[in-house]
Write an enzyme that holds these catalytic residues in place. Structure first.
Site, PDB file in Angstrom:
ATOM      1  N   TYR A 290       0.801  -1.223   0.000  1.00  7.32           N
ATOM      2  CA  TYR A 290       0.000   0.000   0.000  1.00  7.32           C
ATOM      3  C   TYR A 290       0.837   1.278   0.000  1.00  7.32           C
ATOM      4  O   TYR A 290       0.330   2.356   0.259  1.00  7.32           O
ATOM      5  CB  TYR A 290      -0.931   0.029   1.227  1.00  7.32           C
ATOM      6  CG  TYR A 290      -2.115  -0.913   1.139  1.00  7.32           C
ATOM      7  CD1 TYR A 290      -2.132  -1.975   0.247  1.00  7.32           C
ATOM      8  CD2 TYR A 290      -3.220  -0.736   1.955  1.00  7.32           C
ATOM      9  CE1 TYR A 290      -3.211  -2.843   0.191  1.00  7.32           C
ATOM     10  CE2 TYR A 290      -4.309  -1.593   1.898  1.00  7.32           C
ATOM     11  CZ  TYR A 290      -4.295  -2.651   1.017  1.00  7.32           C
ATOM     12  OH  TYR A 290      -5.370  -3.493   0.957  1.00  7.32           O
TER      13      TYR A 290
ATOM     14  N   LYS B 120       2.553 -14.945   4.139  1.00 12.37           N
ATOM     15  CA  LYS B 120       2.599 -15.867   2.995  1.00 12.37           C
ATOM     16  C   LYS B 120       4.074 -16.160   2.708  1.00 12.37           C
ATOM     17  O   LYS B 120       4.563 -16.065   1.575  1.00 12.37           O
ATOM     18  CB  LYS B 120       1.893 -15.198   1.793  1.00 12.37           C
ATOM     19  CG  LYS B 120       1.664 -16.100   0.592  1.00 12.37           C
ATOM     20  CD  LYS B 120       0.505 -17.042   0.755  1.00 12.37           C
ATOM     21  CE  LYS B 120       0.435 -17.996  -0.423  1.00 12.37           C
ATOM     22  NZ  LYS B 120      -0.580 -19.046  -0.257  1.00 12.37           N
TER      23      LYS B 120
ATOM     24  N   ASP C 130      -3.902 -17.750   3.481  1.00 15.07           N
ATOM     25  CA  ASP C 130      -5.065 -18.448   2.907  1.00 15.07           C
ATOM     26  C   ASP C 130      -5.660 -19.429   3.925  1.00 15.07           C
ATOM     27  O   ASP C 130      -6.884 -19.522   4.082  1.00 15.07           O
ATOM     28  CB  ASP C 130      -4.723 -19.127   1.569  1.00 15.07           C
ATOM     29  CG  ASP C 130      -3.338 -19.732   1.532  1.00 15.07           C
ATOM     30  OD1 ASP C 130      -2.515 -19.374   2.399  1.00 15.07           O
ATOM     31  OD2 ASP C 130      -3.058 -20.554   0.655  1.00 15.07           O
TER      32      ASP C 130
ATOM     33  N   ASP D 120      -5.883  -5.657   6.072  1.00 17.78           N
ATOM     34  CA  ASP D 120      -7.047  -4.954   5.531  1.00 17.78           C
ATOM     35  C   ASP D 120      -8.187  -5.947   5.261  1.00 17.78           C
ATOM     36  O   ASP D 120      -9.325  -5.771   5.707  1.00 17.78           O
ATOM     37  CB  ASP D 120      -6.605  -4.253   4.229  1.00 17.78           C
ATOM     38  CG  ASP D 120      -7.636  -3.276   3.719  1.00 17.78           C
ATOM     39  OD1 ASP D 120      -8.636  -3.036   4.426  1.00 17.78           O
ATOM     40  OD2 ASP D 120      -7.447  -2.751   2.607  1.00 17.78           O
TER      41      ASP D 120
END
Ligand code: NAD
Length: 361
Positions: free
Chosen positions: A123, A190, A223, A247
């Site tokens: 971001y 991740k 995930d 987010d």
């Protein structure tokens, strides 16, 4: 006496913040509210949606509570919330998501607190447009450095995970867990795919966990985290996440506990903290005495804990919890669809919460 910057905000903001203020004052604690403008009203009066007086007030008081601010679509000024985060370097987006009896939700016993890194990750706003000269240069550089030839019609974005940025967010999460007697911190990442960026975040989290031996620590791949939160959200406690995952997971968790209308949030930095509801300014309900002030009042509960007014915070949370569980004097969004005509307004709900505080005093 603590002085707090008070920003009523746009749309339903003035009504819900007024209700919140009365509820806080009913606990008997003394707060000086430093009323400041931001958003549409500030634009009207000063020609600036984020006037210098408002910024100076936050800088001085170090704690602010604000109603939602409308972001004009397509034209006008950019998100004031994003600007406030940048100006005051509010690096931790903190969002508690808790189920309260009486709120319509598929889950029970959820009590999570999310720590989202607010300033880096994907971001940071460094993107390269498809077909631009800069992108062509970047693509050539990537081929030179990695031997990887990406499609020439690519657009690119930079993801930045820094040691300092990760450390301060993770420290905030661990310190919060320690201070409020939480059991576990989970780092979400991740790192199996993004070994060098998310891998760095994970490595710092693992290292830091050693300084908090009383807390359980684990890590979950993003995930799998989504799956686990939908299946068994009650198993998790404090979650620490880089920006993008934070987010998405923040909204997912708000959904687990009944939606944005009942979820507060805080943006916290080393110098200042700003507390707010997670929902927006709901312009269609502005001035109609319909909106639910629970989220902004729970934001005040977070704020009171932040400034050490733990007892007042507890009283308000208990009073809200009892009022919602009884289900009689609640706003339309907390009523089942067939009973919506029995809902009360913002004001009547706050009177009901205040009467519970008085009973608990
Ligand atoms: P919204 O959260 O204002 O509304 C979504 C839905 O929830 C609407 O149906 C609304 O009526 C309802 N709702 C929201 N808060 C409620 C409450 N307290 N009680 C009862 N019902 C409530 O989202 P939106 O419509 O996407 O956004 C409206 C404006 O708010 C936009 O300009 C957006 O940019 C802004 N916004 C501001 C913030 C903030 O200041 N932190 C956050 C989100 C959106």
């Amino acid at each position: 006496m603590q002085t707090i910057t008070f920003i009523p905000g746009d749309g339903i903001g003035p009504e819900i913040t007024a209700a919140m203020k009365e509820i806080v004052e009913a606990t008997g604690i003394k707060i000086k509210w430093d009323m400041q403008l931001a958003g549409e009203e500030a634009m009207k009066q000063y020609g600036n949606p984020l006037p210098e007086d408002t910024l100076a007030s936050i800088r001085k008081n170090k704690v602010a509570i604000k109603g939602p601010l409308t972001t004009p679509v397509g034209k006008g000024y950019r998100s004031l919330n994003v600007r406030l985060r940048k100006i005051f370097d509010l690096y931790a987006g903190v969002r508690p998501c808790k189920t309260y009896k009486g709120i319509i939700s598929k889950y029970e016993n959820v009590d999570l607190v999310i720590f989202r890194e607010n300033t880096e990750g994907l971001y940071i706003g460094i993107e390269f447009a498809e077909g631009s000269e800069k992108t062509e240069e970047m693509l050539m550089e990537i081929e030179k450095l990695y031997g990887t030839k990406l499609p020439p019609d690519s657009a690119l974005a930079i993801k930045d995970i820094s040691v300092g940025g990760s450390m301060r967010l993770l420290k905030a999460a661990f310190e919060y867990a320690r201070k409020f007697g939480r059991k576990k911190v989970t780092a979400v990442h991740k790192a199996n795919i993004m070994k060098l960026t998310d891998g760095l975040f994970l490595q710092i989290a693992k290292e830091m966990s050693k300084s908090y031996p009383e807390l359980e620590f684990d890590d979950v791949i993003i995930d799998n985290m989504a799956l686990q939160l939908v299946k068994n959200p009650e198993k998790y406690d404090v979650l620490a996440l880089p920006n993008l995952y934070g987010d998405v997971i923040s909204d997912l968790c708000a959904g687990l506990v009944g939606g944005l209308g009942v979820v507060p949030s805080a943006n916290i930095g080393d110098d200042c903290a700003i507390f707010e509801a997670t929902h927006g300014s709901a312009p269609k309900y502005a001035g109609k005495n319909k909106a639910n002030p629970t989220a902004i009042t729970l934001a005040a509960v977070m704020m009171l804990r932040h400034i050490g007014e733990v007892e007042a915070a507890k009283k308000i949370e208990n009073a809200i919890s009892v009022t919602i569980a009884e289900g009689k004097y609640v706003t339309y969004d907390l009523k089942p669809p067939e009973k919506r005509d029995e809902a009360v307004g913002t004001k009547e709900y706050s009177i009901a919460v205040i009467s519970k505080i008085e009973e608990l005093l």
